[in-house]
Write an enzyme that holds these catalytic residues in place. Sequence first.
Site, PDB file in Angstrom:
ATOM      1  N   ARG A 195      -2.807  -3.914   6.045  1.00 11.46           N
ATOM      2  CA  ARG A 195      -3.193  -3.975   4.631  1.00 11.46           C
ATOM      3  C   ARG A 195      -3.657  -2.598   4.141  1.00 11.46           C
ATOM      4  O   ARG A 195      -4.389  -1.903   4.849  1.00 11.46           O
ATOM      5  CB  ARG A 195      -4.286  -5.020   4.410  1.00 11.46           C
ATOM      6  CG  ARG A 195      -3.767  -6.417   4.730  1.00 11.46           C
ATOM      7  CD  ARG A 195      -4.592  -7.550   4.206  1.00 11.46           C
ATOM      8  NE  ARG A 195      -4.072  -8.798   4.769  1.00 11.46           N
ATOM      9  CZ  ARG A 195      -3.058  -9.510   4.262  1.00 11.46           C
ATOM     10  NH1 ARG A 195      -2.486  -9.128   3.139  1.00 11.46           N
ATOM     11  NH2 ARG A 195      -2.626 -10.618   4.858  1.00 11.46           N
ATOM     12  N   ASP A 196      -3.200  -2.254   2.915  1.00 13.14           N
ATOM     13  CA  ASP A 196      -3.618  -0.987   2.319  1.00 13.14           C
ATOM     14  C   ASP A 196      -5.122  -1.042   2.038  1.00 13.14           C
ATOM     15  O   ASP A 196      -5.653  -2.054   1.550  1.00 13.14           O
ATOM     16  CB  ASP A 196      -2.843  -0.724   1.021  1.00 13.14           C
ATOM     17  CG  ASP A 196      -2.922   0.726   0.594  1.00 13.14           C
ATOM     18  OD1 ASP A 196      -1.894   1.422   0.655  1.00 13.14           O
ATOM     19  OD2 ASP A 196      -4.035   1.178   0.204  1.00 13.14           O
TER      20      ASP A 196
ATOM     21  N   HIS B  63       6.322   5.259   5.306  1.00 13.93           N
ATOM     22  CA  HIS B  63       5.780   3.914   5.077  1.00 13.93           C
ATOM     23  C   HIS B  63       6.378   3.325   3.816  1.00 13.93           C
ATOM     24  O   HIS B  63       6.755   4.048   2.895  1.00 13.93           O
ATOM     25  CB  HIS B  63       4.254   3.943   4.975  1.00 13.93           C
ATOM     26  CG  HIS B  63       3.718   4.855   3.920  1.00 13.93           C
ATOM     27  ND1 HIS B  63       3.626   6.220   4.096  1.00 13.93           N
ATOM     28  CD2 HIS B  63       3.269   4.618   2.666  1.00 13.93           C
ATOM     29  CE1 HIS B  63       3.126   6.774   3.009  1.00 13.93           C
ATOM     30  NE2 HIS B  63       2.921   5.828   2.116  1.00 13.93           N
TER      31      HIS B  63
END
Length: 118
Positions: free
Chosen positions: A29-30, A100
Amino acid sequence: MSDCIFCKIVEGSIPSTKVFENDHVLAFRDIVPAAPVHILVIPKRHIPTMNDVAPEDAALLAEVLLTAQKIAKEEGIAESGYRLINNCNSDGGQTAYHLHFHLLGGRPLGALLEGHSS
Ligand code: AMP
Ligand code: ZN
């Protein structure tokens, strides 16, 4: 790569909230989510930017994209829709120089490109 934040996440020396992991791919998760679902999907091997992807990385790139597809289903955003983004170099807004893809969803994301000419 020793000074790469995402390599450190792969190694485990920087913590992350992992969503998926296998031998080649990691998803987490960012830390600054821009949407209810905001997950980063990365190859474990250090590839700095999309420009550095070689033809022999095709299978790895496919695995990264198929992982994003699978996570979208698991997160319940496959049918409502999502955006998969790669930012490349400075004009692209890249800040982390380890390849990414941002998987974003869970809210309407707007028409990013519609009507823009510059
Ligand atoms: P980009 O601007 O495309 O290079 O995206 C880099 C992303 O990495 C940003 O959305 C950051 O919020 C995210 N990020 C930076 N550090 C971390 C971290 N330690 N854990 C999770 N996400 C991070
Ligand atoms: Zn790296």
